[in-house]
Design a protein around this motif. Sequence first.
Motif, PDB file in Angstrom:
ATOM      1  N   GLU A 143     -79.051 -16.160 149.888  1.00 52.81           N
ATOM      2  CA  GLU A 143     -79.167 -17.615 150.071  1.00 52.81           C
ATOM      3  C   GLU A 143     -77.840 -18.312 149.807  1.00 52.81           C
ATOM      4  O   GLU A 143     -77.501 -19.292 150.496  1.00 52.81           O
ATOM      5  CB  GLU A 143     -80.266 -18.147 149.149  1.00 52.81           C
ATOM      6  CG  GLU A 143     -81.665 -17.755 149.598  1.00 52.81           C
ATOM      7  CD  GLU A 143     -82.741 -18.036 148.571  1.00 52.81           C
ATOM      8  OE1 GLU A 143     -83.901 -17.650 148.829  1.00 52.81           O
ATOM      9  OE2 GLU A 143     -82.431 -18.622 147.510  1.00 52.81           O
TER      10      GLU A 143
ATOM     11  N   ALA B 177     -76.038 -20.578 152.561  1.00 53.52           N
ATOM     12  CA  ALA B 177     -75.739 -21.995 152.327  1.00 53.52           C
ATOM     13  C   ALA B 177     -74.240 -22.253 152.284  1.00 53.52           C
ATOM     14  O   ALA B 177     -73.750 -23.237 152.850  1.00 53.52           O
ATOM     15  CB  ALA B 177     -76.398 -22.458 151.024  1.00 53.52           C
TER      16      ALA B 177
ATOM     17  N   ARG C 202     -67.590 -24.768 154.762  1.00 54.89           N
ATOM     18  CA  ARG C 202     -68.241 -23.919 153.774  1.00 54.89           C
ATOM     19  C   ARG C 202     -67.431 -22.654 153.521  1.00 54.89           C
ATOM     20  O   ARG C 202     -66.858 -22.072 154.443  1.00 54.89           O
ATOM     21  CB  ARG C 202     -69.649 -23.511 154.245  1.00 54.89           C
ATOM     22  CG  ARG C 202     -70.664 -24.661 154.306  1.00 54.89           C
ATOM     23  CD  ARG C 202     -70.962 -25.200 152.926  1.00 54.89           C
ATOM     24  NE  ARG C 202     -72.058 -26.150 152.885  1.00 54.89           N
ATOM     25  CZ  ARG C 202     -71.934 -27.473 153.025  1.00 54.89           C
ATOM     26  NH1 ARG C 202     -70.731 -27.999 153.242  1.00 54.89           N
ATOM     27  NH2 ARG C 202     -72.986 -28.258 152.944  1.00 54.89           N
TER      28      ARG C 202
ATOM     29  N   THR D 151     -81.267 -25.242 152.319  1.00 50.58           N
ATOM     30  CA  THR D 151     -80.144 -26.164 152.198  1.00 50.58           C
ATOM     31  C   THR D 151     -80.565 -27.625 152.204  1.00 50.58           C
ATOM     32  O   THR D 151     -79.722 -28.502 152.017  1.00 50.58           O
ATOM     33  CB  THR D 151     -79.138 -25.920 153.335  1.00 50.58           C
ATOM     34  OG1 THR D 151     -79.828 -25.937 154.590  1.00 50.58           O
ATOM     35  CG2 THR D 151     -78.448 -24.571 153.154  1.00 50.58           C
TER      36      THR D 151
ATOM     37  N   HIS E  62     -79.882 -26.254 145.724  1.00 46.80           N
ATOM     38  CA  HIS E  62     -79.770 -24.807 145.930  1.00 46.80           C
ATOM     39  C   HIS E  62     -78.505 -24.276 145.267  1.00 46.80           C
ATOM     40  O   HIS E  62     -77.494 -24.984 145.151  1.00 46.80           O
ATOM     41  CB  HIS E  62     -79.758 -24.462 147.422  1.00 46.80           C
ATOM     42  CG  HIS E  62     -78.705 -25.178 148.206  1.00 46.80           C
ATOM     43  ND1 HIS E  62     -78.868 -26.469 148.667  1.00 46.80           N
ATOM     44  CD2 HIS E  62     -77.467 -24.797 148.616  1.00 46.80           C
ATOM     45  CE1 HIS E  62     -77.780 -26.856 149.325  1.00 46.80           C
ATOM     46  NE2 HIS E  62     -76.908 -25.862 149.297  1.00 46.80           N
TER      47      HIS E  62
ATOM     48  N   VAL F 152     -75.104 -22.334 144.930  1.00 44.42           N
ATOM     49  CA  VAL F 152     -74.005 -22.044 145.848  1.00 44.42           C
ATOM     50  C   VAL F 152     -72.931 -21.166 145.226  1.00 44.42           C
ATOM     51  O   VAL F 152     -72.051 -20.672 145.930  1.00 44.42           O
ATOM     52  CB  VAL F 152     -73.350 -23.339 146.389  1.00 44.42           C
ATOM     53  CG1 VAL F 152     -74.304 -24.075 147.302  1.00 44.42           C
ATOM     54  CG2 VAL F 152     -72.861 -24.244 145.255  1.00 44.42           C
TER      55      VAL F 152
END
Length: 553
Positions: free
Chosen positions: A165, A169, A279, A491, A495, A497
């Motif tokens: 995850e 994300a 990202r 997202t 969440h 990161v």
Amino acid sequence: MLRGVAEVRVLLVRRPGGTVEARELDDGGTVTRVPAGELPALVRERETAHPRWVWDDTTRWYPGLLAAGLRVERCTDLRLGHALLRRSPRVDQATLTGPDTAGWDALEPVGAADPALFDLDDPADRLDPAAEQERQRAALGTVDQRARLGLLLAAESAGALVAAEMTHAGMPWRADVHDRLLTDLLGPRPAAGRRPEGLEQVLTAVRQAFGAPALNPDSPTELLPCLRAAGLEVTDTRSWTLEQLDHPGITPLLQYKKLARLLQANGWAWLDTWVAEGRFRPTWLPGGVVTGRWASAGGGALSAPVQVRPAAVADDGWRFVVADVAQLEPRVLAGMSRDTAMAEAARAADLYQAMVDTGAVASRSDAKLGMLGAMYGGTRGESGRMVDRLTRRYPQAFGLVEEAARAGERGEVVQTLLGRGSPLPTGSWAAPAAESDDDRPDPRERDQHRRAWGRFTRNFVVQGTGAEWALCWLAVLRNRLWQTGPAGQVTDRPHLVFFLHDEVVVHTPEHLADDVADAVRAAATEAGRLLFGSFPVDFPLDVSVVRSWADAG
């Protein structure tokens, strides 16, 4: 598992012809086959029953589901479970033996860049996940303190979900800010194959100070003779060695090494490779280190330097909640050893200062020196004296690491609180005594290896249990975050990161930041309860709500 509801397990298996088989493991073995493209719809329908998905390897299944907008609540990762059980001294290894055991031993995760379900010639497709699942359950059934090892298996699989995850994300990252940081520190971006202007200026100062106009400081074989020619008696060119030297060229040399390291690790090439669409998406590897700590594949996620953290900026209307636990490993040692005196010190935000306040040692630096000596094997000199003093105050805690060290010196396997086993030592010192004098290792060399391995095992039990606490923290926090905020995909809600051993970063809508901070603290408390029950050891957190990661306390 929902309270009062029997767990539903669904095994997913890839089959020839691009199909997927979903087999109910606890309901008569009902089998459903669907084309791979219809798997997300099947998972979405079944997820309402809160199943535990059983699959060969999370990296082969979950990225594709996440890309389809799905989040699963729980899973069993057979690859990670197999590796853990194979090293646990609590497990009867005969129960894990099957025709494809060697294949499970060798199975590696796949990169998250390609979420395709069916790769050509995937070694996982030559394995039998149904048989492996039964072997793992049989192995767990033979173990004393089964609940502990079962908790570790569940937490390891939850960590695999967290890792996927976080990659999906990504960490919000401003490429323009990163470029500006590099320009301020190094000068404008240079042409390919050339040093930045700022680095060239520092290099000129280094060459002038040592009178070596052609010196390349990046080459130890050039730098070491240069230092010696300047009258500096050194055996290596590491920064901590250079810091001890007195010469006008040392300051610019250290500056050069620092900037060159930044350029290599997080320069423009890093930015081009690892940041896309705002990202930073590294590939996380749960259990990538023998102690159970995580590793990362590319991107240097576990060593993000402070110079570039200002580029990690939350989205508009969002914030980062950054939390790290103070002095995790000493607190874990207090809990796993059941040392009530050390646990009392651990009730304070600063465990080291609490040791001073109770009269165990004279200063905070003494407390830290003694604790590090106990956990890492520094038992000589000033560190040794502090260890001796603290051993009298905290005999159970210090006795635990000392016992682990002695076991390691004997070539034995040690284990964490939940049952992760240390690797067996290798080398002639750990082998049975040789019959021939020619084959016997030198006694002094053997003793050096024994002591070195003892230092490893004394730290293994503490660092590994710290990794278990962190896994439980992540697993609990992941579920709490899912229950916070609006409906939607991963997202769309708060969440995770980023994760670094004892630090987490959560990306959250700004109006939920306080709720997320509460969830982070509650998850830490729950992780302590899962590992140590009612034993009173605290894990206080330093929590910050910030727009940029660099602003965290």
